[in-house]
Design a protein around this motif. Structure first.
Motif, PDB file in Angstrom:
ATOM      1  N   ASP A 111    -121.027  -0.919   5.599  1.00  0.00           N
ATOM      2  CA  ASP A 111    -122.296  -1.405   5.038  1.00  0.00           C
ATOM      3  C   ASP A 111    -123.403  -0.351   5.094  1.00  0.00           C
ATOM      4  OD1 ASP A 111    -121.178  -3.904   4.542  1.00  0.00           O
ATOM      5  OD2 ASP A 111    -121.744  -4.679   6.522  1.00  0.00           O
ATOM      6  N   VAL A 112    -123.213   0.685   5.901  1.00  0.00           N
ATOM      7  CA  VAL A 112    -124.239   1.722   6.048  1.00  0.00           C
ATOM      8  C   VAL A 112    -124.226   2.606   4.802  1.00  0.00           C
ATOM      9  CG1 VAL A 112    -125.038   3.680   7.418  1.00  0.00           C
ATOM     10  CG2 VAL A 112    -123.982   1.706   8.548  1.00  0.00           C
ATOM     11  N   ALA A 117    -131.041   7.206   3.872  1.00  0.00           N
ATOM     12  CA  ALA A 117    -131.368   5.789   4.036  1.00  0.00           C
ATOM     13  C   ALA A 117    -130.456   5.119   5.056  1.00  0.00           C
ATOM     14  CB  ALA A 117    -131.264   5.070   2.692  1.00  0.00           C
ATOM     15  N   GLY A 118    -129.315   5.730   5.323  1.00  0.00           N
ATOM     16  CA  GLY A 118    -128.363   5.125   6.244  1.00  0.00           C
ATOM     17  C   GLY A 118    -128.915   4.930   7.644  1.00  0.00           C
ATOM     18  N   PHE A 185    -130.481  21.051   5.323  1.00  0.00           N
ATOM     19  CA  PHE A 185    -131.863  20.908   4.856  1.00  0.00           C
ATOM     20  C   PHE A 185    -131.905  20.851   3.331  1.00  0.00           C
ATOM     21  CE2 PHE A 185    -133.635  22.332   9.033  1.00  0.00           C
ATOM     22  CZ  PHE A 185    -134.555  21.309   9.175  1.00  0.00           C
ATOM     23  N   GLY A 186    -131.098  21.679   2.688  1.00  0.00           N
ATOM     24  CA  GLY A 186    -131.043  21.662   1.230  1.00  0.00           C
ATOM     25  C   GLY A 186    -130.579  20.324   0.694  1.00  0.00           C
ATOM     26  N   ASN A 187    -129.594  19.733   1.371  1.00  0.00           N
ATOM     27  CA  ASN A 187    -129.096  18.427   0.951  1.00  0.00           C
ATOM     28  C   ASN A 187    -130.181  17.354   1.087  1.00  0.00           C
ATOM     29  OD1 ASN A 187    -126.697  16.522   0.373  1.00  0.00           O
ATOM     30  ND2 ASN A 187    -127.540  15.699   2.274  1.00  0.00           N
ATOM     31  N   MET A 188    -130.929  17.410   2.191  1.00  0.00           N
ATOM     32  CA  MET A 188    -131.995  16.430   2.415  1.00  0.00           C
ATOM     33  C   MET A 188    -133.115  16.587   1.386  1.00  0.00           C
ATOM     34  SD  MET A 188    -131.962  16.872   6.554  1.00  0.00           S
ATOM     35  CE  MET A 188    -133.367  15.837   6.960  1.00  0.00           C
ATOM     36  N   VAL A 189    -133.477  17.834   1.091  1.00  0.00           N
ATOM     37  CA  VAL A 189    -134.527  18.083   0.105  1.00  0.00           C
ATOM     38  C   VAL A 189    -134.075  17.638  -1.281  1.00  0.00           C
ATOM     39  CG1 VAL A 189    -135.819  19.891  -1.098  1.00  0.00           C
ATOM     40  CG2 VAL A 189    -135.612  19.954   1.389  1.00  0.00           C
ATOM     41  N   ALA A 190    -132.821  17.971  -1.646  1.00  0.00           N
ATOM     42  CA  ALA A 190    -132.303  17.587  -2.964  1.00  0.00           C
ATOM     43  C   ALA A 190    -132.258  16.073  -3.120  1.00  0.00           C
ATOM     44  CB  ALA A 190    -130.910  18.177  -3.167  1.00  0.00           C
ATOM     45  N   GLU A 191    -131.936  15.385  -2.029  1.00  0.00           N
ATOM     46  CA  GLU A 191    -131.900  13.926  -2.088  1.00  0.00           C
ATOM     47  C   GLU A 191    -133.283  13.345  -2.363  1.00  0.00           C
ATOM     48  OE1 GLU A 191    -130.939  10.225   0.919  1.00  0.00           O
ATOM     49  OE2 GLU A 191    -129.654  12.010   1.029  1.00  0.00           O
ATOM     50  N   GLN A 192    -134.313  13.940  -1.759  1.00  0.00           N
ATOM     51  CA  GLN A 192    -135.672  13.460  -1.984  1.00  0.00           C
ATOM     52  C   GLN A 192    -136.168  13.814  -3.385  1.00  0.00           C
ATOM     53  OE1 GLN A 192    -137.340  11.423   0.089  1.00  0.00           O
ATOM     54  NE2 GLN A 192    -135.431  11.465   1.252  1.00  0.00           N
ATOM     55  N   THR A 194    -134.293  14.338  -6.177  1.00  0.00           N
ATOM     56  CA  THR A 194    -133.546  13.668  -7.245  1.00  0.00           C
ATOM     57  C   THR A 194    -133.472  12.164  -7.076  1.00  0.00           C
ATOM     58  OG1 THR A 194    -131.424  13.897  -6.086  1.00  0.00           O
ATOM     59  CG2 THR A 194    -132.100  15.721  -7.513  1.00  0.00           C
ATOM     60  N   GLY A 195    -133.676  11.678  -5.842  1.00  0.00           N
ATOM     61  CA  GLY A 195    -133.499  10.251  -5.593  1.00  0.00           C
ATOM     62  C   GLY A 195    -132.050   9.861  -5.542  1.00  0.00           C
ATOM     63  N   GLN A 196    -131.156  10.854  -5.487  1.00  0.00           N
ATOM     64  CA  GLN A 196    -129.729  10.607  -5.446  1.00  0.00           C
ATOM     65  C   GLN A 196    -129.128  11.176  -4.167  1.00  0.00           C
ATOM     66  OE1 GLN A 196    -128.754  12.703  -9.148  1.00  0.00           O
ATOM     67  NE2 GLN A 196    -128.098  10.748 -10.028  1.00  0.00           N
ATOM     68  N   THR A 197    -128.143  10.482  -3.608  1.00  0.00           N
ATOM     69  CA  THR A 197    -127.413  11.021  -2.471  1.00  0.00           C
ATOM     70  C   THR A 197    -126.442  12.085  -2.968  1.00  0.00           C
ATOM     71  OG1 THR A 197    -125.608   9.414  -2.634  1.00  0.00           O
ATOM     72  CG2 THR A 197    -127.538   8.780  -1.320  1.00  0.00           C
ATOM     73  N   MET A 198    -125.814  12.800  -2.028  1.00  0.00           N
ATOM     74  CA  MET A 198    -124.832  13.810  -2.409  1.00  0.00           C
ATOM     75  C   MET A 198    -123.752  13.210  -3.300  1.00  0.00           C
ATOM     76  SD  MET A 198    -122.188  15.912   0.033  1.00  0.00           S
ATOM     77  CE  MET A 198    -123.421  16.781   0.996  1.00  0.00           C
ATOM     78  N   TYR A 199    -123.245  12.047  -2.902  1.00  0.00           N
ATOM     79  CA  TYR A 199    -122.180  11.393  -3.670  1.00  0.00           C
ATOM     80  C   TYR A 199    -122.656  11.053  -5.074  1.00  0.00           C
ATOM     81  CZ  TYR A 199    -118.854   7.840  -5.180  1.00  0.00           C
ATOM     82  OH  TYR A 199    -117.930   7.120  -5.890  1.00  0.00           O
ATOM     83  N   GLU A 200    -123.863  10.515  -5.181  1.00  0.00           N
ATOM     84  CA  GLU A 200    -124.391  10.129  -6.493  1.00  0.00           C
ATOM     85  C   GLU A 200    -124.617  11.337  -7.386  1.00  0.00           C
ATOM     86  OE1 GLU A 200    -126.812   6.105  -5.068  1.00  0.00           O
ATOM     87  OE2 GLU A 200    -127.801   8.071  -5.065  1.00  0.00           O
ATOM     88  N   GLN A 201    -125.055  12.444  -6.790  1.00  0.00           N
ATOM     89  CA  GLN A 201    -125.240  13.666  -7.582  1.00  0.00           C
ATOM     90  C   GLN A 201    -123.909  14.181  -8.104  1.00  0.00           C
ATOM     91  OE1 GLN A 201    -127.914  16.677  -5.793  1.00  0.00           O
ATOM     92  NE2 GLN A 201    -128.554  15.086  -4.380  1.00  0.00           N
ATOM     93  N   TYR A 202    -122.891  14.207  -7.241  1.00  0.00           N
ATOM     94  CA  TYR A 202    -121.579  14.686  -7.681  1.00  0.00           C
ATOM     95  C   TYR A 202    -120.977  13.753  -8.726  1.00  0.00           C
ATOM     96  CZ  TYR A 202    -121.613  18.020  -3.804  1.00  0.00           C
ATOM     97  OH  TYR A 202    -121.928  19.049  -2.941  1.00  0.00           O
ATOM     98  N   ALA A 203    -121.135  12.445  -8.501  1.00  0.00           N
ATOM     99  CA  ALA A 203    -120.568  11.469  -9.431  1.00  0.00           C
ATOM    100  C   ALA A 203    -121.186  11.594 -10.820  1.00  0.00           C
ATOM    101  CB  ALA A 203    -120.759  10.051  -8.897  1.00  0.00           C
ATOM    102  N   ALA A 204    -122.483  11.974 -10.856  1.00  0.00           N
ATOM    103  CA  ALA A 204    -123.181  12.138 -12.133  1.00  0.00           C
ATOM    104  C   ALA A 204    -123.006  13.535 -12.708  1.00  0.00           C
ATOM    105  CB  ALA A 204    -124.672  11.835 -11.964  1.00  0.00           C
ATOM    106  N   GLY A 205    -122.321  14.418 -11.951  1.00  0.00           N
ATOM    107  CA  GLY A 205    -122.176  15.794 -12.393  1.00  0.00           C
ATOM    108  C   GLY A 205    -123.496  16.524 -12.382  1.00  0.00           C
ATOM    109  N   HIS A 206    -124.401  16.091 -11.511  1.00  0.00           N
ATOM    110  CA  HIS A 206    -125.760  16.642 -11.487  1.00  0.00           C
ATOM    111  C   HIS A 206    -125.891  17.618 -10.319  1.00  0.00           C
ATOM    112  CE1 HIS A 206    -130.290  16.044 -10.730  1.00  0.00           C
ATOM    113  NE2 HIS A 206    -130.150  16.824 -11.778  1.00  0.00           N
ATOM    114  N   ILE A 207    -126.005  18.907 -10.597  1.00  0.00           N
ATOM    115  CA  ILE A 207    -126.022  19.902  -9.538  1.00  0.00           C
ATOM    116  C   ILE A 207    -127.386  20.546  -9.355  1.00  0.00           C
ATOM    117  CG2 ILE A 207    -123.579  20.446  -9.812  1.00  0.00           C
ATOM    118  CD1 ILE A 207    -124.409  22.956 -11.363  1.00  0.00           C
ATOM    119  N   SER A 208    -128.346  20.195 -10.210  1.00  0.00           N
ATOM    120  CA  SER A 208    -129.687  20.778 -10.099  1.00  0.00           C
ATOM    121  C   SER A 208    -130.658  19.745  -9.529  1.00  0.00           C
ATOM    122  CB  SER A 208    -130.199  21.237 -11.463  1.00  0.00           C
ATOM    123  OG  SER A 208    -131.572  21.608 -11.379  1.00  0.00           O
TER     124      SER A 208
END
Length: 217
Positions: A111-112, A117-118, A185-192, A194-208
């Motif tokens: 559920d986490v 946000a987890g 740190f890069g992952n945390m900044v990118a999440e803020q 884009t509003g997407q988690t790492m998984y959501e970015q990869y799933a959308a093919g969004h790398i920028s």
């Protein structure tokens, strides 16, 4: 939006502080010394080509007595960051424990949510347990006062005797730790951003991190 901007600015400031705080750790001092436990000069580690001696703030000249502690801090933060990156990748691929994180709250590990946000879903009692466990590690099991970072566990349980091999492995650890600190740190900044988690970015093919969250850029 305002909270998101504040978090983004905080992340950028944290990265800047990380770079400034570890700058002296990239360079050796003129008075090299070896630790008796490692038999490897700490002051010869971490000097990586093509940068070589990297000390833009001149701390080796003005604060040479602080080098040992700064190297210890860099090593410890690198180890934590490497664990964080692995944990982030594992969780973002939805690899979780079976069962309940908190039976009393009917909260399963599955559920986490992924991403930052987890942490907000973990009950207060769980966060307190994490804090106490880390305090135990910091104060007793793997004390921060042991600057050489050698806690007697060896390399995957094996004691490396050859000085050259040990130096190489210690250099690998330092450099991987540096990369992991920037990575998490890069992952945390990118999440803020884009509003997407790492998984959501990869799933959308969004790398920028500078885009609408759709497509590669």
């Amino acid at each position: 939006q305002t909270i998101s901007n504040i978090i983004t600015i905080t992340m950028k400031l944290a990265i800047a502080a990380l770079l400034a705080g570890s700058a002296a750790a990239f360079a050796p001092s003129q008075s090299a010394k070896s630790t008796s436990a490692l038999q490897v000069s700490e002051l010869e580690l971490g000097v990586t080509e093509p940068l070589g001696v990297y000390d833009p703030l001149g701390w080796l000249e003005t604060q040479p007595e602080s080098f040992e502690r700064r190297r210890a801090v860099e090593r410890k933060h690198g180890r934590i960051a490497m664990a964080a990156v692995v944990g982030c990748i594992v969780h973002n691929n939805h690899i979780v424990f079976d069962g309940y994180l908190s039976p009393s709250n009917d909260l399963k590990f599955s559920d986490v949510p992924t991403g930052m946000a987890g942490i907000a879903t973990v009950p207060t009692a769980g966060l307190a347990q994490i804090f106490l466990f880390i305090a135990l590690i910091e104060l007793a099991w793997l004390p921060a006062s042991k600057y050489d970072g050698d806690y007697g566990v060896g390399y995957f349980g094996t004691n490396v005797e050859d000085p050259e091999e040990k130096a190489r492995k210690l250099n690998v650890e330092l450099n991987n730790g540096r990369a992991a600190m920037m990575g998490i740190f890069g992952n945390m900044v990118a999440e803020q951003l884009t509003g997407q988690t790492m998984y959501e970015q990869y799933a959308a093919g969004h790398i920028s991190p500078f885009g609408d969250g759709q497509g590669v850029f």
